[in-house]
Design a protein around this motif. Structure first.
Motif, mmCIF file in Angstrom:
data_model
loop_
_atom_site.group_PDB
_atom_site.id
_atom_site.type_symbol
_atom_site.label_atom_id
_atom_site.label_comp_id
_atom_site.label_asym_id
_atom_site.label_seq_id
_atom_site.Cartn_x
_atom_site.Cartn_y
_atom_site.Cartn_z
ATOM 1 N N UNK A 142 0.818 -1.229 0.000
ATOM 2 C CA UNK A 142 0.000 0.000 0.000
ATOM 3 C C UNK A 142 0.845 1.270 0.000
ATOM 4 N N UNK A 143 2.145 1.132 0.170
ATOM 5 C CA UNK A 143 3.005 2.318 0.164
ATOM 6 C C UNK A 143 4.361 1.992 0.738
ATOM 7 N N UNK A 144 5.102 3.050 1.056
ATOM 8 C CA UNK A 144 6.433 2.885 1.658
ATOM 9 C C UNK A 144 6.505 3.784 2.895
ATOM 10 N N UNK A 145 7.475 3.530 3.764
ATOM 11 C CA UNK A 145 7.653 4.415 4.929
ATOM 12 C C UNK A 145 8.445 5.634 4.465
ATOM 13 N N UNK A 146 7.850 6.796 4.678
ATOM 14 C CA UNK A 146 8.468 8.036 4.232
ATOM 15 C C UNK A 146 9.353 8.660 5.287
ATOM 16 N N UNK A 147 9.941 9.776 4.932
ATOM 17 C CA UNK A 147 10.807 10.530 5.848
ATOM 18 C C UNK A 147 10.033 11.032 7.062
ATOM 19 N N UNK A 148 8.719 11.123 6.938
ATOM 20 C CA UNK A 148 7.901 11.544 8.085
ATOM 21 C C UNK A 148 7.539 10.368 8.990
ATOM 22 N N UNK B 92 13.078 10.370 -1.965
ATOM 23 C CA UNK B 92 14.474 10.421 -2.420
ATOM 24 C C UNK B 92 14.844 11.793 -2.966
ATOM 25 N N UNK B 93 13.919 12.410 -3.710
ATOM 26 C CA UNK B 93 14.259 13.685 -4.336
ATOM 27 C C UNK B 93 13.478 14.844 -3.702
ATOM 28 N N UNK B 94 13.009 14.644 -2.471
ATOM 29 C CA UNK B 94 12.146 15.642 -1.835
ATOM 30 C C UNK B 94 12.947 16.446 -0.815
ATOM 31 N N UNK B 95 12.571 17.676 -0.635
ATOM 32 C CA UNK B 95 13.279 18.519 0.349
ATOM 33 C C UNK B 95 12.767 18.324 1.777
ATOM 34 N N UNK B 96 11.919 17.400 1.958
ATOM 35 C CA UNK B 96 11.415 16.985 3.273
ATOM 36 C C UNK B 96 10.734 18.114 4.061
ATOM 37 N N UNK B 97 9.708 18.724 3.494
ATOM 38 C CA UNK B 97 8.974 19.735 4.258
ATOM 39 C C UNK B 97 8.361 19.157 5.538
ATOM 40 N N UNK B 98 8.170 17.856 5.565
ATOM 41 C CA UNK B 98 7.619 17.206 6.769
ATOM 42 C C UNK B 98 8.520 17.458 7.972
ATOM 43 N N UNK B 99 9.825 17.439 7.761
ATOM 44 C CA UNK B 99 10.752 17.620 8.886
ATOM 45 C C UNK B 99 10.624 19.019 9.472
ATOM 46 N N UNK C 179 0.845 17.676 11.308
ATOM 47 C CA UNK C 179 1.645 18.580 10.493
ATOM 48 C C UNK C 179 2.602 17.835 9.558
ATOM 49 N N UNK C 180 3.245 16.764 10.048
ATOM 50 C CA UNK C 180 4.224 16.055 9.204
ATOM 51 C C UNK C 180 3.526 15.351 8.050
ATOM 52 N N UNK C 181 2.257 15.101 8.239
ATOM 53 C CA UNK C 181 1.460 14.412 7.235
ATOM 54 C C UNK C 181 0.957 15.424 6.198
ATOM 55 N N UNK C 182 0.439 16.550 6.706
ATOM 56 C CA UNK C 182 -0.154 17.554 5.814
ATOM 57 C C UNK C 182 0.908 18.264 4.977
ATOM 58 N N UNK C 183 2.165 18.274 5.455
ATOM 59 C CA UNK C 183 3.241 18.961 4.713
ATOM 60 C C UNK C 183 3.741 18.129 3.534
ATOM 61 N N UNK C 184 3.371 16.868 3.485
ATOM 62 C CA UNK C 184 3.903 15.981 2.435
ATOM 63 C C UNK C 184 3.268 16.297 1.085
ATOM 64 N N UNK C 185 4.083 16.506 0.054
ATOM 65 C CA UNK C 185 3.522 16.846 -1.252
ATOM 66 C C UNK C 185 2.979 15.641 -2.041
ATOM 67 N N UNK C 186 3.301 14.438 -1.597
ATOM 68 C CA UNK C 186 2.861 13.261 -2.367
ATOM 69 C C UNK C 186 1.337 13.160 -2.336
#
Ligand code: B12
Length: 239
Positions: free
Chosen positions: A133-139, A175-182, A230-237
């Motif tokens: 269903x997906x992968x574990x993200x930086x958030x 991989x190519x994201x600036x990690x706005x979640x952080x 917040x870490x969820x809502x900031x994700x652009x995916x």
């Protein structure tokens, strides 16, 4: 007894609106990374819960993992009140309906699992990754290709060895994201570059306190707990 076929079960599960589904082997889920991390004892602000505890039955071999879309414009799906959230209630209803369907369609057994691992549930993100269903993200959340991390999870144990549907290959959105979640975390839970549960827990406790204060101050008699996302809502995916 006929075993349900993966395709038919997934098709049935995904016939419910806003649902994506996957299948994993229970044995694989129970060996996933979260089971190697000590325990859930230091869980901050464990939400109230109303689920009944279950024991895993010996016939359970597969896990049906359900993901419910949780878009930003429907925050109420996540509000804890009267022992649960609307999102969890919806997932529970669907799990129960699928359990009845498997019995009548295949005469096979299924068992909807509670939310909490301490009550017999499974680590849902791990199960979701294994089922594709997906992968574990930086958030530190499950990131789904369509909905990003804005997805809520639930699992149902299923009788029989069904064909697993995952994991996903070739999906690495961080991989190519600036990690706005952080940067979005109000408690700097990603200050060290990885998720710090204790810091996140401080926010979760503050969210519980905020709801209680509203009740005590007489502003309202029943204020749901609205946990930070917040870490969820900031994700652009998926946006
Ligand atoms: C306890 C709990 C909490 C605790 C502790 C969280 C924690 N991560 O430790 C608190 C209260 C702090 C919390 C916070 C939140 N939670 Co919470 N939480 C849970 C719960 C009940 C158990 C999670 C747990 O203890 N995991 C074990 C810990 C040790 O592991 P972990 O930090 O999650 O990291 C593991 C995974 O990332 C995994 N992993 C990493 N890489 C890989 C790769 C592979 C291949 C695999 C298989 C696994 C894997 O291994 C790591 C451990 O080594 C689950 C429901 C469930 N039954 O699973 C919901 C759950 C994880 N939470 C959820 C959410 C949404 C949140 C919040 C956004 C708050 C909110 N609004 O609900 C925040 C986000 C925190 C964050 N960024 O991680 C959702 C996640 C949905 C998603 N898209 O991922 C879940 C699934 C519940 C749901 N409603 O669906 N949560």
């Amino acid at each position: 007894m006929t075993l349900p076929l993966t395709e038919e079960l997934i098709e049935k599960a995904e016939s419910f609106p806003d649902i994506q589904a996957g299948i994993a082997r229970l044995a694989d889920v129970l060996q996933a990374p979260s089971y190697g991390v000590s325990s859930t004892k230091d869980t901050a602000a464990a939400p109230p819960e109303s689920d009944t505890a279950v024991q895993r039955p010996p016939w359970a071999v597969s896990v049906l993992v359900l993901g419910l879309s949780h878009p930003p414009e429907r925050p109420e799906l996540d509000w804890w009140e009267a022992g649960n959230t609307a999102g969890n209630r919806r997932l529970k209803e669907i799990s129960e309906e699928l359990t009845r369907w498997m019995k009548s369609r295949f005469a096979s057994r299924a068992l909807p699992l509670p939310y909490h691992v301490e009550r017999g549930g499974v680590f849902l993100k791990d199960a979701a990754v294994i089922s594709g269903l997906g992968v574990i993200g930086e958030n530190n959340l499950l990131v789904n290709p369509v909905w990003g991390p804005r997805i809520r999870l639930r699992a149902v144990l299923v009788e029989g060895d069904l064909e697993p549907t995952g994991p996903l290959n070739g999906f690495s959105p961080c991989a190519s994201c600036e990690k706005p979640c952080h940067g979005a975390c109000p408690r700097i839970a990603f200050g060290e570059g990885v998720y710090a549960r204790k810091r996140c827990g401080v926010q979760m406790n503050a969210d519980v306190k905020a709801a209680r204060q509203n009740i005590e101050s007489g502003r309202s008699s029943d204020v749901p707990i609205s946990y930070c996302r917040e870490c969820e809502l900031a994700c652009p995916v998926g946006l």
